[in-house]
Every structure is written in C-alpha cells, then in structure tokens.
Motif scaffolding. Structure first.
Motif, mmCIF file in Angstrom:
data_model
loop_
_atom_site.group_PDB
_atom_site.id
_atom_site.type_symbol
_atom_site.label_atom_id
_atom_site.label_comp_id
_atom_site.label_asym_id
_atom_site.label_seq_id
_atom_site.Cartn_x
_atom_site.Cartn_y
_atom_site.Cartn_z
ATOM 1 N N GLN A 1 0.830 -1.199 0.000
ATOM 2 C CA GLN A 1 0.000 0.000 0.000
ATOM 3 C C GLN A 1 0.874 1.264 0.000
ATOM 4 N N PRO A 2 0.305 2.406 -0.330
ATOM 5 C CA PRO A 2 1.081 3.647 -0.260
ATOM 6 C C PRO A 2 1.662 3.860 1.140
ATOM 7 N N LEU A 3 2.895 4.311 1.193
ATOM 8 C CA LEU A 3 3.556 4.637 2.455
ATOM 9 C C LEU A 3 3.546 6.142 2.694
ATOM 10 N N THR A 4 3.926 6.912 1.682
ATOM 11 C CA THR A 4 3.922 8.365 1.828
ATOM 12 C C THR A 4 3.252 9.018 0.626
ATOM 13 N N VAL A 5 2.565 10.109 0.906
ATOM 14 C CA VAL A 5 1.957 10.937 -0.122
ATOM 15 C C VAL A 5 2.575 12.325 0.004
ATOM 16 N N GLY A 6 3.182 12.812 -1.053
ATOM 17 C CA GLY A 6 3.760 14.146 -1.039
ATOM 18 C C GLY A 6 2.695 15.181 -1.344
#
Length: 310
Positions: free
Chosen positions: A51-56
């Motif tokens: 799954q996504p870990l970080t969203v900028g």
C-alpha cells in the motif's frame, strides 16, 4: 530540496487526505511517492503491504508529507499550520485576499471544528483557527502587507500540556542546534504575555517566529489549559546532507530514549523529529533497505546502503 518537511500521520487514508487538500488549495498538488514493501514488515504493518507509504503534498511551494499508517497516532493542535493571506503574496488587494481566506476557511471548516471563530482580533483584521475533518489544525490570518514578509504556510508550534511554557527554551535550543549543524538561523519576533493568562505567565510566549535555513516557523505557549501535547501525529523531518549531520542533530535533539526508532526521536519538549539522509527516497528503493531500517534507532547511512550491496 526543502530542509525540514512537516509530516502528518494518517490512519490508512493518506491518499484521501492528499486529495482533500489538493481540492482546498488551488495551487496544491498531491501524489503517492512511496509504497510499503511486501517483505520485511513488522506484524502490525502486514495489512499495509504494497500500500502507499507516503503521499507528497505541496501547498504554495511548501512541501508536506502524509504518512499512511495505523491508528497509533493522530494530529492535534499542538502543531498547526499558519496561513498568511498577505495581499502582496497573492498580487491582489485586501478584499481579494480576504475573499480567498474565506473560501479556504469554508472548505477546511466543513465537518471540522472551530477553535477560534473567524473574525477581527487585535492582531489581525481577520483571523480564525480551525481543526479540519482529518484532525489537522490551520490558523488563517489576513496579514498586513506593511509587516515583515513571511511565506504563505508556516508550521506553528503550541507548547501546552506537558510542554507548557517551554517555547522560549525550545526555540532557543532549535536555533543553537541547527546553527551548530551549519544552517543559518534567525529569531524573528518574540512577544510575551502582558499579564498571566491561564497556565501562561508573563515570561511565557504569546507569539514568536523563527527561521531555520530558508524556512519560517511560529511558536507560542498556550494561554489555555490543554490536555494534549506533541505526539508523532505531527513530526518534522530533517533532510541531512551526510552522516555527520545526522549524528549531530540526533545527539543534540533526542531526549526520550524510548521514542527512538527508525530515525524518529522526541526532544525534551516532546516534539517529534525524523532525522534522515537527504537521499532517503533513493536508499529505500534498494532491496532490503526497509527491513534493515526497522530495528535501527538513529539511521546509519552506510548500513542502509550495505543492505543494497548484498
């Protein structure tokens, strides 16, 4: 590269949170920047595999990071974001800046909670403090263009709860530490309370701002008793040039041994920092780097890179 990046802890919904802020701020942009690996995760991380870990998230040129994680932490108003609606920043007159402020306030306050009503105060013709639907707090201010210029978005630290009345000590410490690490620093305004107010004394800070490198921050001691303080729900990620800078900042800032994990630390006031190499994204793309990082406290670049070497 932005030196210090505010990080917001999200409960499995970082993409949704990013999309929300991208809709609130006309110039904002959000995108997934990294994913959890499928191997090397701790037990509690297993549901997040792949799954996504970080969203900028970028708002008016300032970078934020949304961390996709569990329900262990959540944001609270001890760290908020000050938004300066300065007519000069928008190349507009005061009515236009006020109209933009009101539009953003309406979007952030929907399904949120108002901490200070949007109205005129002695320090601003129009100001309000709101906690949005995702628990993130924002202070919106119509700024006098005759004052010293400041960026649109400034991280704002409120020293309250267990950190009550530590603003002066903490800010002076941050200025000294980052100056020692080779970063240019500056104390801007510092105004104390004219009379005792709640837990604040006449030595407490009613408002201050300070600069670390190219970035401005604000700090204050709460004038109201609060039952919360700093947590990992909001943290400050510092991109370090090399191991020497990591070692110095870690040694000078870390004050809570049990909070040390994976580059995270808590200082004497409880504020959470992430001390990481500037090349962190590149390093974490190499096989085994995530697994190697998990047992670390202070990050050691050579060991992280050693994981990629075999």
């Amino acid at each position: 590269m932005q030196k210090i990046v505010p990080n917001i802890w999200c409960n499995g919904n970082a993409e949704e949170v990013g999309e929300f802020y991208a809709s609130v701020f006309p110039t904002a942009h959000a995108e997934v920047e990294s994913h959890y690996p499928h191997e090397g995760l701790l037990d509690f991380q297993q549901p997040l595999a792949g799954q996504p870990l970080t969203v900028g998230l970028t708002i008016a040129g300032t970078r934020l990071v949304l961390i996709n994680a569990g329900d262990e932490f959540s944001p609270n108003p001890s760290v908020s974001f000050m938004l300066n609606f300065d007519p000069l920043l928008f190349d507009a007159d005061e009515p236009a800046a006020r109209a933009r402020l009101d539009e953003v306030w309406e979007a952030l306050s929907e399904q949120g909670s108002v901490m200070m009503p949007l109205q005129e105060y002695p320090f601003s013709k129009r100001y309000g403090w709101v906690q949005d639907r995702h628990g993130v707090s924002w202070q919106l201010m119509l700024t006098d263009p005759a004052g010293d210029p400041r960026p649109f978005l400034l991280p704002a630290l409120m020293f309250c709860g267990t950190a009550q009345n530590m603003a002066t000590q903490a800010v002076d410490h941050y200025l000294d530490v980052f100056r020692e690490a080779g970063t240019d620093t500056e104390l801007g305004m510092r105004v104390t309370y004219p009379a005792p107010q709640g837990p604040a004394t006449t030595d407490s800070v009613m408002f201050s701002d300070f600069r670390l490198g190219d970035q401005w921050f604000t700090a204050m001691d709460s004038g109201v008793e609060q039952d919360f303080s700093f947590t990992c729900g909001m943290s400050l990620e510092v991109n370090c040039a090399d191991q020497a800078e990591i070692d110095l900042l870690w040694g000078r800032l870390s004050a809570v041994p049990e909070a040390e994990q994976c580059g995270w630390l808590a200082d004497f006031a409880g504020l959470s920092w992430q001390i990481v190499p500037a090349r962190m994204a590149e390093i974490m793309q190499t096989p085994g780097a995530f697994e190697r990082m998990m047992p670390m406290k202070k990050l050691v670049i050579a060991e992280l890179e050693g994981a990629s070497a075999g």
